[in-house]
Design a protein around this motif. Structure first.
Motif, short mmCIF file in Angstrom:
data_model
loop_
_atom_site.label_atom_id
_atom_site.label_comp_id
_atom_site.label_asym_id
_atom_site.label_seq_id
_atom_site.Cartn_x
_atom_site.Cartn_y
_atom_site.Cartn_z
N ILE A 1 0.80 -1.23 0.00
CA ILE A 1 0.00 0.00 0.00
C ILE A 1 0.84 1.29 0.00
CG2 ILE A 1 -0.27 0.29 2.49
CD1 ILE A 1 -3.31 0.65 1.87
N TYR A 2 2.06 1.20 0.43
CA TYR A 2 2.88 2.41 0.53
C TYR A 2 3.51 2.72 -0.81
CZ TYR A 2 1.95 1.68 5.37
OH TYR A 2 1.30 1.50 6.54
N SER A 3 3.43 3.99 -1.21
CA SER A 3 3.88 4.37 -2.55
C SER A 3 5.32 4.88 -2.53
CB SER A 3 2.96 5.44 -3.12
OG SER A 3 3.06 6.64 -2.36
N ARG A 4 5.92 4.84 -3.71
CA ARG A 4 7.25 5.40 -3.94
C ARG A 4 7.16 6.25 -5.19
NH1 ARG A 4 11.77 0.83 -3.30
NH2 ARG A 4 12.62 2.12 -1.66
N ASP A 5 7.86 7.34 -5.19
CA ASP A 5 7.88 8.22 -6.35
C ASP A 5 9.34 8.55 -6.62
OD1 ASP A 5 7.16 9.96 -8.38
OD2 ASP A 5 6.90 11.65 -7.01
N LEU B 1 14.12 12.64 -11.42
CA LEU B 1 15.47 13.19 -11.41
C LEU B 1 15.77 14.01 -10.16
CD1 LEU B 1 18.10 13.60 -13.01
CD2 LEU B 1 17.04 15.58 -14.10
N TRP B 2 14.76 14.67 -9.62
CA TRP B 2 14.96 15.57 -8.50
C TRP B 2 14.91 14.89 -7.14
CZ3 TRP B 2 16.99 20.16 -8.57
CH2 TRP B 2 16.87 20.99 -7.47
N HIS B 3 14.10 13.86 -7.00
CA HIS B 3 13.96 13.27 -5.67
C HIS B 3 13.43 11.84 -5.72
CE1 HIS B 3 9.63 13.81 -6.10
NE2 HIS B 3 9.48 13.14 -4.98
N LEU B 4 13.51 11.20 -4.59
CA LEU B 4 12.91 9.89 -4.36
C LEU B 4 12.11 10.01 -3.09
CD1 LEU B 4 12.69 6.80 -4.84
CD2 LEU B 4 14.77 6.56 -3.51
#
Length: 142
Positions: free
Chosen positions: A30-34, A37-40
């Motif tokens: 359920i937990y997302s990751r994005d 180029l700028w961030h994680l």
């Protein structure tokens, strides 16, 4: 989501299933990751942890990435300058979180007063005046 009373991610997943909308998450993932180029970014998994354990974990994880390290020259109370390297990885993370939450919850004037009090409060401890009436009064006010 607010209009349809979807207040939790679990409800959003149920809604998507009910309406045949394909989503890449399940209740187990359920937990997302994005990432770009700028961030994680990550969402932190919800779990109970004591404040001391949280700080230990933050120190360990963020310390490996040199978060919270400062090399500075400070003006000591006795008038001399002293160079030091300080590390507070967990404290830096918690301070940043507190600052962000404060910006969401408090108005500008309250933030300004709180910040001025924080500086005075810290200085009372630094100069050895912790047990004076001013600090006790600040405790009562806050």
């Amino acid at each position: 989501m607010r209009e349809w009373n979807i207040t939790r991610k679990e409800y959003a997943i149920e809604y998507a299933k009910k309406h045949n909308v394909l989503v890449a998450v399940t209740n187990k993932t359920i937990y997302s990751r994005d990432w770009n180029l700028w961030h994680l970014s990550h969402e932190l998994m919800g779990r109970d942890i004591s404040p001391a354990s949280l700080l230990v974990e933050l120190n360990e994880v963020s310390g490996r990435h040199e978060i919270g390290r400062i090399d500075m020259v400070e003006n000591r109370l006795v008038g001399m300058k002293s160079r030091g390297v300080y590390e507070t990885p967990g404290g830096t993370i918690l301070f940043t979180i507190e600052r962000e939450l404060k910006s969401l919850a408090l108005d500008r004037e309250t933030i300004q007063v709180k910040d001025s009090f924080a500086l005075k409060y810290a200085k009372l401890g630094y100069v050895g005046r912790w047990f004076e009436p001013l600090r006790e009064s600040m405790d009562e006010f806050m």
